[in-house]
Design an enzyme around this catalytic site. Structure first.
Site, PDB file in Angstrom:
ATOM      1  N   GLU A 158     -27.991 -74.310 -19.370  1.00 54.44           N
ATOM      2  CA  GLU A 158     -27.282 -75.445 -18.746  1.00 54.44           C
ATOM      3  C   GLU A 158     -28.155 -76.687 -18.552  1.00 54.44           C
ATOM      4  O   GLU A 158     -28.222 -77.233 -17.454  1.00 54.44           O
ATOM      5  CB  GLU A 158     -26.669 -74.996 -17.413  1.00 54.44           C
ATOM      6  CG  GLU A 158     -25.695 -73.853 -17.590  1.00 54.44           C
ATOM      7  CD  GLU A 158     -25.125 -73.316 -16.281  1.00 54.44           C
ATOM      8  OE1 GLU A 158     -25.298 -73.968 -15.242  1.00 54.44           O
ATOM      9  OE2 GLU A 158     -24.507 -72.237 -16.325  1.00 54.44           O
ATOM     10  N   ASN A 200     -28.133 -71.723 -23.852  1.00 55.87           N
ATOM     11  CA  ASN A 200     -26.855 -71.257 -23.295  1.00 55.87           C
ATOM     12  C   ASN A 200     -26.235 -72.338 -22.415  1.00 55.87           C
ATOM     13  O   ASN A 200     -26.930 -72.936 -21.584  1.00 55.87           O
ATOM     14  CB  ASN A 200     -27.139 -69.994 -22.447  1.00 55.87           C
ATOM     15  CG  ASN A 200     -25.900 -69.266 -22.001  1.00 55.87           C
ATOM     16  OD1 ASN A 200     -25.014 -68.988 -22.801  1.00 55.87           O
ATOM     17  ND2 ASN A 200     -25.829 -68.941 -20.715  1.00 55.87           N
ATOM     18  N   HIS A 236     -16.358 -70.012 -19.811  1.00 61.36           N
ATOM     19  CA  HIS A 236     -15.610 -69.858 -18.553  1.00 61.36           C
ATOM     20  C   HIS A 236     -14.343 -70.692 -18.725  1.00 61.36           C
ATOM     21  O   HIS A 236     -14.376 -71.910 -18.604  1.00 61.36           O
ATOM     22  CB  HIS A 236     -16.439 -70.353 -17.369  1.00 61.36           C
ATOM     23  CG  HIS A 236     -17.689 -69.548 -17.141  1.00 61.36           C
ATOM     24  ND1 HIS A 236     -17.649 -68.212 -16.765  1.00 61.36           N
ATOM     25  CD2 HIS A 236     -18.999 -69.864 -17.228  1.00 61.36           C
ATOM     26  CE1 HIS A 236     -18.890 -67.753 -16.636  1.00 61.36           C
ATOM     27  NE2 HIS A 236     -19.719 -68.733 -16.918  1.00 61.36           N
ATOM     28  N   ASP A 265     -14.888 -65.440 -19.192  1.00 60.57           N
ATOM     29  CA  ASP A 265     -13.856 -65.092 -18.215  1.00 60.57           C
ATOM     30  C   ASP A 265     -12.777 -66.154 -18.317  1.00 60.57           C
ATOM     31  O   ASP A 265     -13.033 -67.268 -18.730  1.00 60.57           O
ATOM     32  CB  ASP A 265     -14.397 -64.889 -16.782  1.00 60.57           C
ATOM     33  CG  ASP A 265     -15.276 -66.008 -16.275  1.00 60.57           C
ATOM     34  OD1 ASP A 265     -15.228 -67.117 -16.827  1.00 60.57           O
ATOM     35  OD2 ASP A 265     -16.014 -65.784 -15.285  1.00 60.57           O
TER      36      ASP A 265
HETATM   37  O1  G3I Z   1     -28.530 -61.814  -2.951  1.00 57.79           O
HETATM   38  C1  G3I Z   1     -28.165 -62.730  -1.921  1.00 57.79           C
HETATM   39  C2  G3I Z   1     -27.924 -62.010  -0.652  1.00 57.79           C
HETATM   40  O2  G3I Z   1     -29.122 -61.412  -0.228  1.00 57.79           O
HETATM   41  C3  G3I Z   1     -27.387 -62.993   0.392  1.00 57.79           C
HETATM   42  O3  G3I Z   1     -27.062 -62.312   1.544  1.00 57.79           O
HETATM   43  C4  G3I Z   1     -26.164 -63.704  -0.131  1.00 57.79           C
HETATM   44  C5  G3I Z   1     -25.657 -64.762   0.825  1.00 57.79           C
HETATM   45  O4  G3I Z   1     -25.070 -65.849   0.146  1.00 57.79           O
HETATM   46  O5  G3I Z   1     -26.493 -64.342  -1.341  1.00 57.79           O
HETATM   47  C6  G3I Z   1     -26.902 -63.458  -2.334  1.00 57.79           C
HETATM   48  O6  G3I Z   1     -27.191 -64.183  -3.490  1.00 57.79           O
HETATM   49  C7  G3I Z   1     -26.084 -64.668  -4.223  1.00 57.79           C
HETATM   50  C8  G3I Z   1     -26.183 -64.134  -5.649  1.00 57.79           C
HETATM   51  O7  G3I Z   1     -25.173 -64.691  -6.439  1.00 57.79           O
HETATM   52  C9  G3I Z   1     -26.085 -62.612  -5.705  1.00 57.79           C
HETATM   53  O8  G3I Z   1     -24.839 -62.207  -5.244  1.00 57.79           O
HETATM   54  C10 G3I Z   1     -26.116 -66.168  -4.225  1.00 57.79           C
HETATM   55  O9  G3I Z   1     -25.878 -66.665  -2.936  1.00 57.79           O
HETATM   56  C11 G3I Z   1     -25.082 -66.710  -5.161  1.00 57.79           C
HETATM   57  O10 G3I Z   1     -25.268 -68.105  -5.290  1.00 57.79           O
HETATM   58  C12 G3I Z   1     -25.234 -66.080  -6.525  1.00 57.79           C
HETATM   59  O11 G3I Z   1     -24.226 -66.571  -7.370  1.00 57.79           O
HETATM   60  C13 G3I Z   1     -24.451 -66.413  -8.741  1.00 57.79           C
HETATM   61  C14 G3I Z   1     -24.442 -67.762  -9.412  1.00 57.79           C
HETATM   62  O12 G3I Z   1     -24.604 -67.610 -10.820  1.00 57.79           O
HETATM   63  C15 G3I Z   1     -25.542 -68.655  -8.896  1.00 57.79           C
HETATM   64  O13 G3I Z   1     -25.390 -69.948  -9.338  1.00 57.79           O
HETATM   65  C16 G3I Z   1     -23.351 -65.552  -9.324  1.00 57.79           C
HETATM   66  O14 G3I Z   1     -23.470 -64.232  -8.817  1.00 57.79           O
HETATM   67  C17 G3I Z   1     -23.449 -65.506 -10.850  1.00 57.79           C
HETATM   68  O15 G3I Z   1     -22.309 -64.902 -11.373  1.00 57.79           O
HETATM   69  C18 G3I Z   1     -23.534 -66.909 -11.395  1.00 57.79           C
HETATM   70  O16 G3I Z   1     -23.706 -66.833 -12.790  1.00 57.79           O
HETATM   71  C19 G3I Z   1     -23.756 -68.071 -13.480  1.00 57.79           C
HETATM   72  C20 G3I Z   1     -24.665 -67.875 -14.675  1.00 57.79           C
HETATM   73  O17 G3I Z   1     -25.923 -67.395 -14.258  1.00 57.79           O
HETATM   74  C21 G3I Z   1     -24.833 -69.167 -15.461  1.00 57.79           C
HETATM   75  N1  G3I Z   1     -23.540 -69.708 -15.845  1.00 57.79           N
HETATM   76  C22 G3I Z   1     -22.590 -69.863 -14.772  1.00 57.79           C
HETATM   77  C23 G3I Z   1     -22.398 -68.553 -14.019  1.00 57.79           C
HETATM   78  C24 G3I Z   1     -21.360 -68.701 -12.948  1.00 57.79           C
HETATM   79  O18 G3I Z   1     -21.762 -69.602 -11.953  1.00 57.79           O
END
Ligand code: G3I
Length: 452
Positions: A158, A200, A236, A265
């Site tokens: 990105e 990507n 997406h 998705d």
């Molecule tokens: O692990 C912590 C946890 O300890 C904490 O309590 C909790 C509270 O918010 O956060 C947890 O971390 C989260 C993490 O996912 C794991 O669940 C983050 O806040 C959250 O921001 C994070 O989101 C991820 C996101 O990328 C971050 O930008 C999504 O799971 C993930 O699906 C998403 O994936 C991205 C790709 O990497 C790149 N392309 C877009 C895609 C969707 O946004």
């Protein structure tokens, strides 16, 4: 090649008697019954993004083990997870995903070495040379830790802006200099020469300003020998899909890179199943589209809360979208995608090089102070080539540090490079490419090429 019938065709009389007897005929004679096995019929993979924290859920792992032959860590290999404080690396989550993938015999996609989001806090507050050095160290360390185990890395994620500019997205990474992306690819190649290296991004689902900006970067990288093997299209998607989705994939493939659907998705709406099938068919129609990854397993696993964008419902049941993907995969013939990251088109120039048979080699160099990356194109003449060796002499002071898509003899002075298993055969007029990195100054003379 034996062509096996894929659908049972019934005469009207037989069909009538079958219906009268209340027998349900299965439409496919030899269709595979899971996503991974169906994709494998054409040499492709079908993967899912998975989370280490969910691997103790038996519904989740049941579907994962049954359906998929590739995995991507949803978060576990990102910068904040792998280097939470500078120079201190934590691979526990990433290793958990890797071992899950290995236990399934699956391809593991690495995601993502550099991304402006999910930077650890210490990196967010850095800039300039200090940040650039930290970025390259991160790429080198993580790619080295997983060396030989990752099918493809999202080296950079990105980096392009949304909207009409077609340019780079502003970030602290970008502000270290426009060459940060190519520097990252070179560092990744040096650390793990056998992983495919991908760029990507999202909102690249058709020909638009953003995808064209990326297209131009990839074209430039290929022209200058920057090591890039693949482009990931996150996909997406909402409730529609651009009509030029497939032709957009195709134009990237024509640059000589693999393409992969990396984070698929689709918003649940009237069209969800059709859009999933359209994406699947598009990948199958592009020979260099090597596989599809969905971004999660069940709707409840998705980052798109409330949109139900995945193939399995919250309870793990197959949705209509699942069936449409499976049917699309099974409808494909037993073809193979082009699996080599560096093999060019089998239909090459219409005028073969002078000299008829044999092979020729040419080198393009990307040099910097103290080192270089060389990309060598091996071209067949008027006859097909079955095995080749390229020989050249490195200048005094130059030594090879890594070689990809070939095996070398010697590292200084007179060196030679022999094809590997997947790129020894070159069609008449076609070509393949291999590369190497070295210290000092790269070779200037045209290499010699020998067939056999
Ligand atoms: O692990 C912590 C946890 O300890 C904490 O309590 C909790 C509270 O918010 O956060 C947890 O971390 C989260 C993490 O996912 C794991 O669940 C983050 O806040 C959250 O921001 C994070 O989101 C991820 C996101 O990328 C971050 O930008 C999504 O799971 C993930 O699906 C998403 O994936 C991205 C790709 O990497 C790149 N392309 C877009 C895609 C969707 O946004």
């Amino acid at each position: 090649m034996t062509i096996r019938p894929r659908f049972v065709v019934l005469s009207a009389a037989v069909a009538a008697s079958v219906l009268a007897a209340g027998i349900t005929m299965i439409g496919t004679a030899d269709a595979a019954s899971t996503l991974g096995a169906s994709a494998a019929q054409s040499g492709r993979y079908f993967g899912a993004a998975i989370a280490a924290g969910k691997l103790s859920n038996s519904t989740y792992t049941g579907i994962l083990n049954r359906e998929f032959n590739s995995v991507t860590p949803e978060n576990e290999m990102k910068w904040d997870a792998t280097e939470p404080s500078q120079g201190s690396f934590n691979y526990s989550g990433g290793d958990r995903i890797l071992s899950q993938g290995q236990s399934m015999g699956a391809k593991v996609r690495g995601h993502a070495l550099l991304w402006y989001q999910q930077e650890p806090g210490w990196a967010q507050s850095m800039s300039g040379t200090a940040l650039r050095n930290a970025m390259m160290n991160h790429v080198t360390q993580v790619a080295t830790h997983y060396k030989g185990k990752i099918y493809a890395w999202d080296v950079v994620n990105e980096a392009f802006a949304d909207g009409g500019s077609g340019g780079r997205r502003d970030s602290n990474l970008q502000r270290t200099g426009n060459d940060w992306i190519e520097a990252a690819f070179k560092a990744a190649r040096a650390a793990d020469p056998n992983a495919k290296l991908c760029y990507n991004d999202y909102n690249t689902d058709g020909v638009n300003a953003k995808s064209t900006g990326i297209y131009n970067m990839v074209k430039d990288f290929k022209a200058r020998g920057v090591p890039i093997d693949c482009v990931g299209f996150q996909s997406h998607l909402g409730t529609s899909i651009p009509g030029d989705y497939q032709s957009n994939l195709q134009r990237f493939a024509a640059l000589g890179v693999d393409v992969q659907i990396t984070e698929l998705d689709v918003a649940q709406g009237g069209n969800q199943a059709n859009i999933y099938a359209t994406v699947t068919r598009a990948c199958l129609a592009v020979s260099r589209c090597t596989g599809i990854t969905v971004w999660g397993i069940r709707d409840s696993d998705s980052w798109r809360t409330g949109e139900n964008p995945l193939l399995f419902d919250n309870s793990g049941n197959k949705k209509a979208a699942y069936t449409s993907v499976l049917n699309a995969l099974n409808a494909a013939g037993p073809t193979n995608p082009t699996t080599s990251p560096t093999t060019g088109p089998t239909t090459g120039p219409t005028t073969p090089p002078a000299g008829g048979g044999g092979c020729t080699a040419s080198t393009s160099l990307n040099s910097w102070n103290g080192g270089y990356v060389a990309t060598v194109r091996v071209a067949a003449g008027a006859s097909a080539v079955n095995g080749w060796t390229v020989s050249l002499t490195l200048p005094s002071g130059s030594a090879l540090t890594s070689v990809w898509s070939a095996t070398n003899t010697g590292t200084t002075g007179a060196v030679s490079f022999r094809n590997v298993s997947y790129n020894g055969q070159i069609a008449a007029g076609g070509y393949t490419e291999f590369g190497f990195q070295g210290t000092g100054t790269g070779p200037a003379a045209t290499p010699a090429c020998q067939v056999g």
